[in-house]
Scaffold this motif. Structure first.
Motif, mmCIF file in Angstrom:
data_model
loop_
_atom_site.group_PDB
_atom_site.id
_atom_site.type_symbol
_atom_site.label_atom_id
_atom_site.label_comp_id
_atom_site.label_asym_id
_atom_site.label_seq_id
_atom_site.Cartn_x
_atom_site.Cartn_y
_atom_site.Cartn_z
ATOM 1 N N UNK A 151 23.289 68.647 -23.804
ATOM 2 C CA UNK A 151 24.290 68.457 -22.929
ATOM 3 C C UNK A 151 24.112 69.189 -21.487
ATOM 4 N N UNK A 152 24.705 68.058 -20.772
ATOM 5 C CA UNK A 152 24.722 68.423 -19.242
ATOM 6 C C UNK A 152 26.092 69.329 -18.860
ATOM 7 N N UNK A 153 26.030 70.220 -18.065
ATOM 8 C CA UNK A 153 27.173 70.966 -17.786
ATOM 9 C C UNK A 153 28.407 69.961 -17.008
ATOM 10 N N UNK A 154 29.395 70.032 -17.824
ATOM 11 C CA UNK A 154 30.470 69.029 -17.027
ATOM 12 C C UNK A 154 31.051 69.275 -15.733
ATOM 13 N N UNK A 155 30.747 70.843 -15.632
ATOM 14 C CA UNK A 155 31.310 71.153 -14.248
ATOM 15 C C UNK A 155 30.362 70.797 -13.192
ATOM 16 N N UNK A 156 29.173 70.487 -13.671
ATOM 17 C CA UNK A 156 28.198 70.134 -12.764
ATOM 18 C C UNK A 156 28.209 68.465 -12.238
ATOM 19 N N UNK A 157 28.632 67.657 -13.233
ATOM 20 C CA UNK A 157 28.669 66.257 -13.103
ATOM 21 C C UNK A 157 30.048 65.859 -12.799
ATOM 22 N N UNK A 158 31.216 66.537 -13.246
ATOM 23 C CA UNK A 158 32.575 66.076 -13.032
ATOM 24 C C UNK A 158 32.799 65.748 -11.592
ATOM 25 N N UNK A 159 32.606 66.601 -10.576
ATOM 26 C CA UNK A 159 32.995 66.296 -9.271
ATOM 27 C C UNK A 159 32.425 64.847 -8.984
ATOM 28 N N UNK A 160 31.136 64.486 -9.142
ATOM 29 C CA UNK A 160 30.500 63.198 -8.645
ATOM 30 C C UNK A 160 31.269 62.077 -9.601
ATOM 31 N N UNK A 161 31.483 62.249 -11.187
ATOM 32 C CA UNK A 161 32.177 61.462 -11.925
ATOM 33 C C UNK A 161 33.629 61.013 -11.297
ATOM 34 N N UNK A 162 34.307 62.113 -11.008
ATOM 35 C CA UNK A 162 35.682 61.906 -10.687
ATOM 36 C C UNK A 162 35.812 61.434 -9.187
ATOM 37 N N UNK A 163 34.560 61.206 -8.304
ATOM 38 C CA UNK A 163 34.749 60.714 -6.888
ATOM 39 C C UNK A 163 34.797 59.093 -6.964
ATOM 40 N N UNK A 164 34.512 58.562 -8.322
ATOM 41 C CA UNK A 164 34.067 57.087 -8.569
ATOM 42 C C UNK A 164 32.924 56.549 -7.766
ATOM 43 N N UNK A 165 31.992 57.144 -7.241
ATOM 44 C CA UNK A 165 30.960 56.837 -6.661
ATOM 45 C C UNK A 165 29.616 57.569 -6.961
ATOM 46 N N UNK A 166 28.598 57.160 -7.698
ATOM 47 C CA UNK A 166 27.254 57.802 -7.539
ATOM 48 C C UNK A 166 26.481 57.356 -6.429
ATOM 49 N N UNK A 167 26.436 58.432 -5.586
ATOM 50 C CA UNK A 167 25.579 57.942 -4.319
ATOM 51 C C UNK A 167 24.179 58.363 -4.389
ATOM 52 N N UNK A 168 23.992 59.269 -5.109
ATOM 53 C CA UNK A 168 22.589 59.667 -5.548
ATOM 54 C C UNK A 168 22.310 60.485 -6.640
ATOM 55 N N UNK A 169 21.476 59.950 -7.382
ATOM 56 C CA UNK A 169 21.101 60.709 -8.775
ATOM 57 C C UNK A 169 19.756 60.401 -9.109
ATOM 58 N N UNK A 170 18.941 61.506 -9.512
ATOM 59 C CA UNK A 170 17.685 61.672 -9.772
ATOM 60 C C UNK A 170 17.320 62.728 -10.915
ATOM 61 N N UNK A 171 16.165 62.426 -11.709
ATOM 62 C CA UNK A 171 15.801 62.959 -12.686
ATOM 63 C C UNK A 171 14.263 63.544 -12.701
ATOM 64 N N UNK A 172 13.870 64.563 -13.218
ATOM 65 C CA UNK A 172 12.547 65.071 -13.292
ATOM 66 C C UNK A 172 12.181 65.253 -14.809
ATOM 67 N N UNK A 173 10.717 65.159 -14.819
ATOM 68 C CA UNK A 173 10.524 65.374 -16.378
ATOM 69 C C UNK A 173 10.834 66.503 -17.205
ATOM 70 N N UNK A 174 10.940 67.739 -16.279
ATOM 71 C CA UNK A 174 11.312 69.012 -16.926
ATOM 72 C C UNK A 174 12.961 69.094 -17.115
ATOM 73 N N UNK A 175 13.733 67.770 -16.960
ATOM 74 C CA UNK A 175 15.286 67.584 -17.261
ATOM 75 C C UNK A 175 16.163 68.189 -16.038
ATOM 76 N N UNK A 176 15.333 68.511 -14.938
ATOM 77 C CA UNK A 176 16.017 68.805 -13.730
ATOM 78 C C UNK A 176 17.064 67.603 -13.466
#
Length: 384
Positions: A151-176
């Motif tokens: 699970x990813x903390x909803x408090x981390x993702x919710x502000x971006x999800x609520x904005x309606x636009x994902x302007x930047x997202x990235x992922x690293x192999x250590x799950x960052x």
């Protein structure tokens, strides 16, 4: 010649290139502490480079449908995994571009996805996928198709999800996970921040913050602000005031090098001035841009990509106002730097191609056709 030996030769040449060569101009790294690289306008690569198409997948092929490829990852053997946000699928291609089909489809189970936004290879047989719709990371073992979920903390993702636009997202192999956060808007300026989170360090870590000039909460690419590029082992952030200056850090956040380049901003386009002759944006936007006027100094760069070799691709062309998207402007000019910060050279992508990933002389792009159909294309740089 192997990639490693080619890179070593390029590094040696880059160290000596520009030192006393006619016509080269330098730059200065403002207030640099530690290692700094001051590039000239002379790179290692020849000025005349061309492209050869190796393969393409998707497009108008009925059995190879792509709707909105939000993220692409290239495996150690050249296999390509595609996170298609529109289809809610993760699709696999082999190293030759052969369509192998979906390995994750729409659903709520452990091996299913709802809104895959970005993915990365952990090793040659394991994918890590960020599902924006389910607020979770899925580790998928391809041979067995077994999956585990974090699970990813909803408090981390919710502000971006609520904005309606994902302007930047990235992922690293250590799950960052990396996101660009929206912020408060005042007098047409929005506070933007790049934030990372991981299961091992579940505290939101803001790594860059700057003000963005916005219209209807959409950042205007012609106005400078901080930008971030994320690779498997490093991340890069640009100077917020508009200087062509970037800082490279490792996963722990330790600064490895700061480097600069003497490149200047490309001229403002008619569309950026609200004078779009083809009417590709609403009149309200054109009027707002005309009233806003020109930025004091146009943005020199518009996107940063850290490729599979750790090289840094700095996109120079700015996308049209309101049409940025996660993959930047099509057919854009890129300045390419070694992980050390040394300038290799510049290259422009073919028309309607957007950079997704690169390794050695090969790059993978998103091509948009005349009917808005999407293809994943493998290109080879010729002339190096």
């Amino acid at each position: 010649m192997t990639l490693r030996s080619w890179t070593a030769i390029s590094l040696l040449a880059a160290v000596t290139a520009g030192c006393g060569r006619p016509g080269s101009t330098g730059c200065e790294v403002a207030g640099a502490e530690g290692r700094a690289v001051r590039n000239t306008s002379v790179g290692v690569w020849p000025q005349e480079l061309s492209w050869r198409e190796v393969w393409r997948a998707g497009g108008a092929e009925e059995a190879e449908e792509l709707v909105y490829p939000a993220g692409v990852a290239v495996g150690p053997d050249g296999s390509v995994a595609i996170a298609d946000w529109g289809l809610a699928e993760v699709i696999l291609l082999d190293a030759d571009g052969e369509w192998l089909g979906p390995v994750m489809t729409r659903g709520e189970g452990p091996g299913e996805v709802q809104a895959p936004a970005v993915l990365i290879w952990i090793d040659a047989s394991t994918l890590l996928v960020l599902d924006f719709g389910a607020f979770r990371l899925t580790t998928l073992d391809l041979p067995s198709r077994s999956a585990s979920v974090t699970a990813v903390d909803p408090a981390f993702m919710s502000p971006v999800f609520a904005s309606g636009e994902v302007t930047f997202v990235a992922l690293q192999p250590d799950s960052t996970v990396w996101l660009e956060f929206p912020g408060p808007v005042e007098d047409g300026w929005e506070e933007r921040s790049f934030v990372r989170w991981s299961p091992e360090n579940p505290v939101n870590d803001t790594v860059a913050r700057s003000r963005a000039r916005v219209l209807e909460r959409t950042a205007l690419p012609a106005w400078p602000r901080s930008l971030v590029g994320v690779g498997a082992e490093t991340w890069v952030v640009s100077e917020p005031g508009g200087r062509y200056e970037l800082t490279v850090s490792d996963r722990a956040g330790t600064t490895l090098v700061r480097f600069c380049h003497p490149g200047e901003a490309l001229p403002l386009s008619p569309a950026e001035r609200g004078e779009d002759p083809e009417g590709r944006m609403p009149e309200a936007w054109r009027a707002a841009l005309r009233n806003l006027g020109d930025p004091p100094a146009p943005a020199i760069i518009s996107r940063i990509v850290v490729d599979a070799d750790g090289r840094i691709w700095v996109q120079r062309d700015r996308p049209l106002p309101g049409a940025a998207g996660p993959h930047g402007a099509p057919g854009a000019l890129h300045d390419v730097f070694l992980p050390s910060g040394r300038f290799l050279g510049s290259i422009r992508l073919p028309d309607d191609h957007r950079l997704l990933e690169a390794r050695g002389r090969r790059i993978w792009t998103l091509h948009t056709g005349s009917l808005d159909e999407s293809s994943i294309v493998a290109l080879e740089i010729e002339g190096l």
